[in-house]
Design a protein around this motif. Structure first.
Motif, PDB file in Angstrom:
ATOM      1  N   SER A  31       0.830  -1.200   0.000  1.00 26.97           N
ATOM      2  CA  SER A  31       0.000   0.000   0.000  1.00 26.97           C
ATOM      3  C   SER A  31       0.867   1.253   0.000  1.00 26.97           C
ATOM      4  CB  SER A  31      -0.912   0.011   1.234  1.00 26.97           C
ATOM      5  OG  SER A  31      -1.716   1.184   1.229  1.00 26.97           O
ATOM      6  N   PRO A  35      -1.988   1.648   5.727  1.00 21.38           N
ATOM      7  CA  PRO A  35      -3.253   0.920   5.604  1.00 21.38           C
ATOM      8  C   PRO A  35      -4.168   1.126   6.807  1.00 21.38           C
ATOM      9  CG  PRO A  35      -1.377  -0.549   5.291  1.00 21.38           C
ATOM     10  CD  PRO A  35      -0.847   0.759   5.784  1.00 21.38           C
ATOM     11  N   GLY A  68      -5.926  -0.993   1.838  1.00 16.72           N
ATOM     12  CA  GLY A  68      -4.788  -0.271   1.301  1.00 16.72           C
ATOM     13  C   GLY A  68      -5.087   0.247  -0.097  1.00 16.72           C
TER      14      GLY A  68
END
Length: 188
Positions: A31, A35, A68
């Motif tokens: 991500s 996240p 994410g």
């Protein structure tokens, strides 16, 4: 007068697997933003419910989802939704999967049976997926062929082996899913 810019296309991918296999870790590794995590500490209430075999140092668990984001371009954003792994939270999977393009099933060779439910979930709904074997600390005692046989995977389902803590491996798993999706016939 200016025209508003078009919003980027959004793609949703589910990250599933059993308790403690690395779903939260994979979402965090790839991500671009911190996240969203719904981690809670394991308590005595989970004794006898959550099997800590092979994950004895684990002290938290996902109770709803991990979320994410990856911006591929100005025109495309990928949203990752990590599912909770314990059976008592599986009821949420039906909501989380709505609109998903496909999935990544994370599995651990020390506890392959924990991934059976995730594979069954995607297969029963005809949702394309790949399997990413998470080799914790380089621990893998099985060959790809042994893993494929143990999971009873169709030959067309991609199987990757690596460490989900590594951003590159997470990226490879997501790209394998995209490649897999591109080989499938268009929906009727």
């Amino acid at each position: 007068m200016t025209t508003p810019e078009a919003a980027p296309a959004a793609v949703k991918i589910l990250v599933a697997g059993g308790f403690g296999v690395g779903k939260t870790t994979l979402v965090g590794a790839v991500s671009e933003v911190t996240p969203l995590r719904t981690e809670e500490y394991l308590t005595t209430a989970s004794v006898g419910v959550d099997d800590l075999a092979g994950v004895g140092a684990k002290d938290t668990t996902t109770v709803a989802l991990d979320f994410g984001r990856i911006t591929v371009s100005d025109e495309l954003v990928v949203y990752l939704f990590g599912t909770p792994g314990q059976e008592r939270f599986w009821f949420m999977w039906n909501d989380l999967v709505q609109g998903a393009l496909g999935g990544v099933v994370i599995a651990d060779t020390r506890r392959l049976e924990t991934s059976f439910a995730s594979i069954d979930f995607f297969e029963s709904r005809r949702i394309p997926f790949v399997v990413a074997i998470n080799c914790f600390h380089g621990h893998n005692t099985r060959t790809a062929e042994e893993i494929r046989a143990a999971l009873d995977l169709d030959p067309h389902v991609p199987l990757l082996i690596g460490d989900v803590r590594r951003r590159e491996f997470g990226k490879d798993a997501l790209l394998a899913l995209v490649d897999h999706l591109m080989t499938l016939p268009a929906p009727a």
